[in-house]
Design a protein around this motif. Structure first.
Motif, PDB file in Angstrom:
ATOM      1  N   ALA A  61       0.809  -1.214   0.000  1.00 22.16           N
ATOM      2  CA  ALA A  61       0.000   0.000   0.000  1.00 22.16           C
ATOM      3  C   ALA A  61       0.845   1.268   0.000  1.00 22.16           C
ATOM      4  CB  ALA A  61      -0.903  -0.003   1.230  1.00 22.16           C
ATOM      5  N   ILE A  62       2.064   1.208   0.535  1.00 21.79           N
ATOM      6  CA  ILE A  62       2.896   2.408   0.613  1.00 21.79           C
ATOM      7  C   ILE A  62       3.276   2.893  -0.781  1.00 21.79           C
ATOM      8  CG2 ILE A  62       5.078   3.364   1.471  1.00 21.79           C
ATOM      9  CD1 ILE A  62       3.422   2.581   3.755  1.00 21.79           C
ATOM     10  N   GLY A  63       3.579   1.951  -1.646  1.00 24.47           N
ATOM     11  CA  GLY A  63       3.993   2.320  -2.990  1.00 24.47           C
ATOM     12  C   GLY A  63       5.413   2.831  -2.997  1.00 24.47           C
ATOM     13  N   GLY A  64       5.908   3.088  -4.201  1.00 22.27           N
ATOM     14  CA  GLY A  64       7.257   3.638  -4.304  1.00 22.27           C
ATOM     15  C   GLY A  64       8.310   2.586  -4.025  1.00 22.27           C
ATOM     16  N   ASP A  65       9.529   3.072  -3.885  1.00 21.65           N
ATOM     17  CA  ASP A  65      10.688   2.187  -3.820  1.00 21.65           C
ATOM     18  C   ASP A  65      11.084   1.966  -2.370  1.00 21.65           C
ATOM     19  OD1 ASP A  65      11.777   0.805  -5.804  1.00 21.65           O
ATOM     20  OD2 ASP A  65      13.377   2.233  -6.270  1.00 21.65           O
ATOM     21  N   VAL A  66      10.243   1.364  -1.576  1.00 18.84           N
ATOM     22  CA  VAL A  66      10.494   1.315  -0.147  1.00 18.84           C
ATOM     23  C   VAL A  66      10.400  -0.106   0.412  1.00 18.84           C
ATOM     24  CG1 VAL A  66       9.854   3.688   0.319  1.00 18.84           C
ATOM     25  CG2 VAL A  66       8.088   1.929   0.291  1.00 18.84           C
ATOM     26  N   SER A  67      10.813  -1.067  -0.395  1.00 18.14           N
ATOM     27  CA  SER A  67      10.868  -2.445   0.096  1.00 18.14           C
ATOM     28  C   SER A  67      11.957  -3.177  -0.657  1.00 18.14           C
ATOM     29  CB  SER A  67       9.514  -3.123  -0.113  1.00 18.14           C
ATOM     30  OG  SER A  67       9.580  -4.475   0.263  1.00 18.14           O
ATOM     31  N   PHE A  69      11.473  -2.731   4.894  1.00 16.89           N
ATOM     32  CA  PHE A  69      10.404  -1.991   4.237  1.00 16.89           C
ATOM     33  C   PHE A  69       9.783  -0.925   5.121  1.00 16.89           C
ATOM     34  CE2 PHE A  69       6.921  -4.607   6.014  1.00 16.89           C
ATOM     35  CZ  PHE A  69       7.603  -5.772   6.301  1.00 16.89           C
ATOM     36  N   VAL A  70       9.185   0.011   4.452  1.00 17.47           N
ATOM     37  CA  VAL A  70       8.472   1.073   5.147  1.00 17.47           C
ATOM     38  C   VAL A  70       7.060   0.570   5.436  1.00 17.47           C
ATOM     39  CG1 VAL A  70       7.583   3.420   4.955  1.00 17.47           C
ATOM     40  CG2 VAL A  70       9.853   2.891   4.076  1.00 17.47           C
ATOM     41  N   LEU A  71       6.688   0.624   6.707  1.00 17.61           N
ATOM     42  CA  LEU A  71       5.357   0.153   7.110  1.00 17.61           C
ATOM     43  C   LEU A  71       4.322   1.256   7.009  1.00 17.61           C
ATOM     44  CD1 LEU A  71       6.093  -1.698  10.474  1.00 17.61           C
ATOM     45  CD2 LEU A  71       5.049  -2.727   8.467  1.00 17.61           C
ATOM     46  N   GLY A  72       4.785   2.506   7.043  1.00 18.09           N
ATOM     47  CA  GLY A  72       3.840   3.617   7.102  1.00 18.09           C
ATOM     48  C   GLY A  72       3.098   3.611   8.426  1.00 18.09           C
ATOM     49  N   THR A  73       1.783   3.786   8.362  1.00 18.95           N
ATOM     50  CA  THR A  73       0.990   3.878   9.599  1.00 18.95           C
ATOM     51  C   THR A  73       0.160   2.619   9.820  1.00 18.95           C
ATOM     52  OG1 THR A  73      -0.788   4.935   8.390  1.00 18.95           O
ATOM     53  CG2 THR A  73       0.834   6.389   9.398  1.00 18.95           C
ATOM     54  N   LYS A  74       0.601   1.511   9.205  1.00 19.99           N
ATOM     55  CA  LYS A  74      -0.181   0.276   9.278  1.00 19.99           C
ATOM     56  C   LYS A  74      -0.465  -0.145  10.727  1.00 19.99           C
ATOM     57  CE  LYS A  74      -0.198  -4.534   7.850  1.00 19.99           C
ATOM     58  NZ  LYS A  74       0.536  -5.645   7.261  1.00 19.99           N
ATOM     59  N   TYR A  75       0.501   0.044  11.618  1.00 19.09           N
ATOM     60  CA  TYR A  75       0.282  -0.318  13.028  1.00 19.09           C
ATOM     61  C   TYR A  75      -0.015   0.901  13.890  1.00 19.09           C
ATOM     62  CZ  TYR A  75       1.776  -4.907  11.662  1.00 19.09           C
ATOM     63  OH  TYR A  75       1.836  -6.124  11.036  1.00 19.09           O
ATOM     64  N   SER A  76       0.600   2.039  13.548  1.00 19.02           N
ATOM     65  CA  SER A  76       0.452   3.200  14.427  1.00 19.02           C
ATOM     66  C   SER A  76      -0.981   3.731  14.427  1.00 19.02           C
ATOM     67  CB  SER A  76       1.443   4.302  14.043  1.00 19.02           C
ATOM     68  OG  SER A  76       1.304   4.660  12.688  1.00 19.02           O
TER      69      SER A  76
END
Lengths: 580, 580
Positions: free
Chosen positions: B201-207, B423-430
């Motif tokens: 869901a984050i998209g972009g080059d972050v994994s 990877f960037v999780l973003g706000t998946k847990y926060s």
């Protein structure tokens, strides 16, 4: 390490459920964080302490020739069924079913897993002795977890297991571990005692506890200030009094003692010393048939002096009393004709076996219950008023001032926290699990095993119980999260302070000193309070004023005032303090 | 270390269930021991490797500014209910009830626990960024555990979690971890690739995944030999072919293809290239009402070239296809009027949405099913025989020789074993756990998080898959259980050999070289075979014959023959080899 790159999270208040100093201080110092009842995250500050404890234990275990491995946290129940512990262990054993409904446990210890490894890997006497250990997460589902890391559910333990050819060799392995443990505990920098503990079925001198001395400790430790004698309360022997029994001087008399059901009350009522009274404790032992039904019950009367306490471990060692239970009230009434509080060895309704403590066996003119409600007997004497006891034994807990069993003085008692335990297991696991090796004669023999634990996460809590004051923790150097903290005053305003602080940090770090530079920019009061709470033993303050004089301020956590040290001499000064 | 003080337990045969080289060799070399399905004891030899992996990871994580803590293995279910994973996680999540019937899990990862710590400890933007990590036991109750440590149930993972103010800062933390990971994997001494992975869901080059190259690897890695491009198969983009669509040259024709239900069969029957055929895949997406009932279903036809494979991750990114499922046979028959094997986009019974792969969208004169059993259509052309597709998208897995997405060459494919993932999780847990900090504007904002794993116990298995031969394991120096093994010939007979071996052992150990002296008294053949199986990279043989000439024999595990080294020069020689 610099504070800005670390996670410091001190709290003003401890949570309400923190009852003991170590729990309160570890929470306030940000060393642990509760995730659930008895389940804690080891926060960065606390983990540093735990890692130092681990490192000392690992070094000394390796030096003693033990070999490290790691057994699984989640273990199949089959092994635990082999040893019988899957059934025998209470609800402290955390049981799991996996996705296929197979039984597993979370290891509380690893005797079964290591015995399984031993029976597969150690085939020949040539491979013995062998001592294997792990430093690994354990779980005991305590009914009432409390006191933080002192009695948590999840914890880290170092558990070692020795495999030997025979009991003599096992005792040598045990002795070697005893030496390693003393080396370990010496290095922690804590006051501790290695105390003899009860060795159960093995017998002999093959069980020791390592107790960190602390007034708040749960365990009573018995020792002789004039000798090396030390034992825990369960084990410490109460010697028979010197000299013969005094002659009878009083007649036996039935006296009314309405409502006085304790020795204390009776002694007070009659105006006599508590030491003239005798306490009656009624035990029972059951015989079972093959199906486990009780087919016969024997009732026992144990007599200890009114001011003494029954030692149940000792009682269990009286021949015939292994596996005893306390008698029920109906059993007591059937044998004594009255209810507890007025019991005694005279005038029984049905025969009971009488066991007298060594002290009681030598008393004359004593007081006991009359086996009649609201009445006691005074002036009771063995031989005259009742037969000599069936058995005389050491039944009681020692008290301060008792003669030391080694005959070298009198006993003292202090409190301790059990952090280590070493003992010879014998064949307790090897026989039921059929763990054998081929001996020199070509025949399979069961391993004689030993077992050696250290509570890695409990040790820091014990250290704190021993070393704290109103400001916080006081760590011994060896297990402090940081050995030295540099506290710069006004680092954000003064380029001189910043430069001096960073230079000193790098210099100490390069010298192998575990140094923390507090670069958070806190005000001095808050900064000092944080580090006193956290308990870093050595503090160096860097200030503009000091630097102008070419000096820094040093203060040990136990010092009441700071002393000045020339900037250029700090490293040597600290080295001297750390070596001390 | 001397062998007599260690536990060496090599096996001639691997157990029957060991299917892959690393599993077989770790069992045979005595590095691991099975306690249950997917549950292994790390034996002393294996634990040494794991500890070296841990040490490298820890050093580089600390260097990158991450702070270590340890979260509990057993975690209360409440946190997992907050995040929704207690319900969403499959049976891989090992669920427990404690003695009070409260729910717990054995951690498979620790996002919930760390988010809970973050929301309590990181209150202000001033404390950010922060990266916290642990190296700790994990459990995933795999349905079919296999391949030893490669896919075990209990394992050790390094899991790090970053907390940032905003997505840009989170991406910087992610980049820093990428650098740390490259430093870590460089130090392991393994061939590896950092490959772009799907970032959801984050998209972009972050994994990114860190894949150890091995022919036996489960994962396909796509890379460009002429550039830096590397991605996993899910992520690697298949470019649209260059140039426009060819003009139609054939008439659309209905041809009988009895029993030919695959593109391969049809191409063979018709004597045409597989690349002229088009595969029809039918998906469905459901709309639900508030109660979760399906209220509407959309059927989709995806078209990829006959020789290409559908990439389900890419399909899920087509607008409207998020959360798709494969259509049922009744759904297919209702829309296409025939059964799978003869489907195509022409002559539908009910409308479906048509998505063509980029490649298919540019094809002319192609072949597809006629929507009639045992018939296909040839010479099909977009625009003339059917409308242009509703959507054109990258739907397929790339194949060897495809153009590299960076335009710098053509793609190659090799196999890898995933050992790290960032990877960037973003706000998946926060967001679900309401984990916020106070930003500079005084308002609470959810953390932007990142997540960074390394399979500590999987790494040794991957290293072995990459580095083994018919004799056993070949460790890179950095993670070998011992770097150098000294093999004395006839140590029990020759005092010279014994003295020389022990002197050399002490000399190398004092120089900080991780040396093993095999003092077991094994015969040379068995001794060499053991150490070749175990895979110690550097071997020095000490023999009477050599000593008479003042020489020892050195052989690297990859060398085909030994070389002579003067006794006095061994340390320098080895230093040179180890530095290389």
């Amino acid at each position: 390490m610099k504070a800005s790159q670390f996670l410091i999270s001190t709290l003003k208040e401890a949570p309400a459920d923190a009852e003991v100093a170590s729990h309160r201080l570890m929470m306030r110092a940000g060393m642990i964080k509760k995730l659930g009842a008895g389940i804690y995250t080891y926060m960065p500050m606390g983990l540093r302490v735990i890692r130092k404890v681990e490192a000392i234990v690992r070094e000394e275990m390796n030096r003693a020739g033990a070999v490290e491995l790691t057994m699984p946290v989640v273990q199949p129940a089959e092994l635990w069924q082999e040893s019988g512990r899957f059934q025998a262990y209470g609800p402290e054993l955390l049981r799991i079913k996996d996705r296929h409904e197979r039984d597993f446990v979370v290891q509380p210890t690893s005797e079964e897993a290591i015995t399984d490894i031993g029976r597969q890997e150690l085939r020949s006497y040539r491979q013995l002795p062998k001592n294997l250990y792990q430093i690994q997460t354990k779980f005991r589902d305590e009914r009432r977890p409390r006191f933080g890391l002192m009695r948590g559910r999840e914890f880290v333990m170092k558990d070692a297991y020795s495999f030997d050819r025979d009991l003599e060799a096992a005792k040598r392995s045990y002795q070697q571990m005893g030496q390693a443990y003393r080396a370990i505990f010496d290095r922690f920098g804590l006051r501790y005692r290695a105390v003899a503990a009860d060795s159960g079925a093995i017998g002999g001198d093959v069980s020791q506890e390592f107790q960190v001395i602390a007034a708040t400790g749960e365990d009573a430790i018995v020792y002789c200030p004039d000798s090396e004698y030390a034992a825990n309360m369960e084990k410490a022997e109460a010697l028979a009094p010197a000299g013969p029994r005094a002659a009878a001087a009083q007649a036996m008399t039935r006296v009314p003692t309405p409502g006085k059901a304790t020795c204390e009350d009776v002694a007070q009522l009659l105006g006599v010393a508590l030491t003239t009274t005798v306490k009656s404790l009624v035990l029972a032992t059951d015989q079972h048939d093959d199906r486990g039904n009780v087919v016969k019950t024997q009732v026992w009367l144990l007599l200890v002096r009114g001011d003494h306490g029954l030692n149940e471990i000792k009682a269990g060692k009286v021949p015939g009393l292994d596996g005893f239970r306390f008698a029920t009230v109906p059993e007591i009434e059937a044998h004594f004709g009255t209810k507890p509080g007025y019991l005694g060895p005279i005038g029984l309704k049905q025969p009971v076996k009488i066991v007298a403590d060594r002290e009681v066996a030598l008393m004359a003119d004593w007081i006991c219950g009359a086996n009649e409600e609201d009445y006691h007997l005074t002036g009771v004497n063995w031989g005259r008023d009742l037969p000599e006891p069936d058995t005389v034994a050491d039944l009681r807990n020692v008290v301060e001032g008792d003669l030391s069993p080694d005959g070298k003085g009198r006993l003292a008692i202090e409190r301790g926290i059990e952090v280590g335990h070493i003992f010879v297991l014998g064949t307790k696991y090897s026989v039921p699990m059929n763990a054998t090796f081929l001996d020199e004669d070509g025949k399979p023999k069961p391993f004689q095993m030993g077992c050696y634990g250290i509570g890695i996460t409990r040790l820091p809590a014990a250290a704190i119980e021993q070393n704290n004051d109103e400001r916080g923790i006081i760590w011994p150097d060896a297990i402090a999260p940081f050995t030295v903290v540099l506290c710069p005053i006004g680092m954000d305003r003064s380029a001189d302070v910043k430069a001096a602080a960073e230079k000193l940090h790098d210099e100490l770090a390069a010298a192998g000193i575990d140094v923390m530079l507090d670069d958070r920019g806190e005000r001095p009061g808050a900064m000092f309070a944080d580090w006193e709470l956290i308990g870093v033993p050595h503090r160096v303050v860097i200030s503009d004023r000091g630097l102008k004089e070419g000096q820094l301020e040093y203060q040990h956590r136990r010092d009441t005032a700071a002393s000045k040290v020339a900037v250029g001499e700090v490293l040597d000064f600290l080295r001297g303090r750390l070596a001390a």
